[in-house]
Design an enzyme around this catalytic site. Sequence first.
Site, PDB file in Angstrom:
ATOM      1  N   CYS A 182      73.417 -41.552 -35.743  1.00  0.00           N
ATOM      2  CA  CYS A 182      72.560 -41.808 -34.597  1.00  0.00           C
ATOM      3  C   CYS A 182      71.969 -43.091 -34.459  1.00  0.00           C
ATOM      4  CB  CYS A 182      71.582 -40.733 -34.768  1.00  0.00           C
ATOM      5  SG  CYS A 182      70.185 -40.533 -33.334  1.00  0.00           S
ATOM      6  N   CYS A 234      73.334 -42.209 -31.026  1.00  0.00           N
ATOM      7  CA  CYS A 234      72.463 -41.944 -29.943  1.00  0.00           C
ATOM      8  C   CYS A 234      71.746 -43.129 -29.596  1.00  0.00           C
ATOM      9  CB  CYS A 234      71.654 -40.846 -30.622  1.00  0.00           C
ATOM     10  SG  CYS A 234      72.218 -39.583 -31.535  1.00  0.00           S
ATOM     11  N   LYS A 261      73.731 -46.258 -28.061  1.00  0.00           N
ATOM     12  CA  LYS A 261      74.253 -45.498 -26.832  1.00  0.00           C
ATOM     13  C   LYS A 261      73.347 -45.403 -25.922  1.00  0.00           C
ATOM     14  CE  LYS A 261      74.179 -41.185 -26.391  1.00  0.00           C
ATOM     15  NZ  LYS A 261      74.451 -40.010 -26.669  1.00  0.00           N
ATOM     16  N   TYR A 282      82.247 -35.367 -24.879  1.00  0.00           N
ATOM     17  CA  TYR A 282      81.014 -36.167 -24.311  1.00  0.00           C
ATOM     18  C   TYR A 282      80.959 -37.583 -24.672  1.00  0.00           C
ATOM     19  CZ  TYR A 282      78.641 -36.049 -29.016  1.00  0.00           C
ATOM     20  OH  TYR A 282      78.027 -36.078 -30.243  1.00  0.00           O
ATOM     21  N   GLU A 333      80.453 -40.501 -21.896  1.00  0.00           N
ATOM     22  CA  GLU A 333      79.270 -41.251 -21.858  1.00  0.00           C
ATOM     23  C   GLU A 333      79.790 -42.771 -21.977  1.00  0.00           C
ATOM     24  OE1 GLU A 333      75.937 -38.432 -23.976  1.00  0.00           O
ATOM     25  OE2 GLU A 333      77.158 -39.735 -25.247  1.00  0.00           O
ATOM     26  N   HIS A 345      56.608 -30.980  -5.939  1.00  0.00           N
ATOM     27  CA  HIS A 345      57.274 -31.261  -4.792  1.00  0.00           C
ATOM     28  C   HIS A 345      56.791 -32.668  -4.618  1.00  0.00           C
ATOM     29  CE1 HIS A 345      59.368 -31.018  -0.852  1.00  0.00           C
ATOM     30  NE2 HIS A 345      58.147 -31.669  -0.519  1.00  0.00           N
ATOM     31  N   GLU A 389      62.317 -28.813  -9.004  1.00  0.00           N
ATOM     32  CA  GLU A 389      61.551 -27.790  -8.464  1.00  0.00           C
ATOM     33  C   GLU A 389      62.753 -26.899  -7.827  1.00  0.00           C
ATOM     34  OE1 GLU A 389      60.177 -28.404  -4.510  1.00  0.00           O
ATOM     35  OE2 GLU A 389      60.654 -30.317  -4.328  1.00  0.00           O
TER      36      GLU A 389
END
Length: 478
Positions: free
Chosen positions: A42, A47, A50, A180, A184, A462, A467
């Site tokens: 990682c 992670c 990346k 993934y 990515e 909002h 939302e």
Amino acid sequence: MNRLYDLVVMGGGSGGIASARRAASYGKKVLVVEKSRLGGTCVNVGCVPKKIMYAAADLAHSVEHDLPAYGFPNFNAGDVQWGLLKQRRDAYVERLNGIYARNLKNSGVDFMHGISTFGTDGKIEIDDKALEADVENVLIAVGGKPVMPEIPGIEHCINSDGFFELNERPKRVAVVGAGYIAVELAGVLHGLGSDTTIFCRKHGVLRSFDDMIQSVLHDAFQRDGIALQPNSSIARVDKDPTAGSLSITTTTGQVHDGFDCVLLATGRTPLTEGIKAIFNCQVFMKYLGLGLEHRGIEITRNGFIPVDEYQATTSKGVFALGDVVETAALTPVAIAAGRRLADRLFGGLVDAKVDYTNIPTVVFSHPPIGTIGLTEEQARKQYLAEEIKVYTSIFVNMHYSLYENPNDKPKTAMKLICVGPSQRIVGLHVIGRGADEMLQGFGVAIKMGACKRDFDACIAIHPTAAEEFVTMAPWGLS
């Protein structure tokens, strides 16, 4: 022996370190052994670096595509100073290595740099030398590595680790894979100016994700200019001896040439492989293998260590977590498993264990993806049709409202999958700007058993994209 270790951790990645520090917080004597840099995949080749590259590509995409719509001059993503970006990224990772080391020291955890294995007597060895200490418990958290398929020309390719060693931005890249990592890294390379093509074995990428996610992502590829070559298994890679460019030949005989980088992202494998070959090459195996056979620990066909729900292996006092076990290969999962293990062994929490259901997951693609729970396909296999209610919404984020060409506007798509009279939410999926940051809160809600009416009762913030999840038509009125 005058030393006692309550816990020895084989591997200094995120999961191992989390478990070590938690154990030390209970006043236990702990040792971490790591052969490389602290932080594991990682921090060093996963992670963290990346996400930095993703952030750079996201900025480049915004500056090139978004700012002109807001009245700012145009910009070329290919102008990125790749070398400078790499230098600053690597310096940041190096700082994290130091922070991990200081955290271990400040927590009272001992650290040794070396290769840890089980010796023939079943006891811990470090660099082939016996650890002169009594050991109560051992945690195997050595992680994994990228898979490199055995095809002709594999020496001309790089994997995801090699991506972080690139000193220059490749001009034309082939990314091989459908998961993934492939998605990515393809997005990062394209966002920073590389001509990028994804090769995948079947119809598309992220095939385990909800159909809506796959469809919107494929549309984004087409809009942004990432080429997709579906149904393309790689048979060989060749290098032109004169031009130095690379060509890919598929199993159907199609040839794609002119690449200056072929990046393989075809999966990862646990760092337990080769253990059975100890009978053929003792020295080779002492380096790569863990000596699990000396503790009577078998591995699966794919190299994983079987564990029970409490991370226990078949050998008393030996536990395993992270990429060496067959659970979700995510850093937060390994960290949670490591902490729960220490809580159970040393903190008196006898039932402490990780709940592997409803794990929120983010893919840092362009646009990003957030998902938790069942896909619609999975839900329809698990529940009766009349029990299921699906809510969807596809719209343009206000961030892109000033784009002149409607076809250039990226889409956001959301889906709620509900079951039963209470419409309990069993799946939530989103792809679009901000999906990565909005998912954590919704993940908490779904982990707590939220129903559609709970979302309906929440006042919307909002104007935001999030939302939409609490304003979808309630109770079957969509």
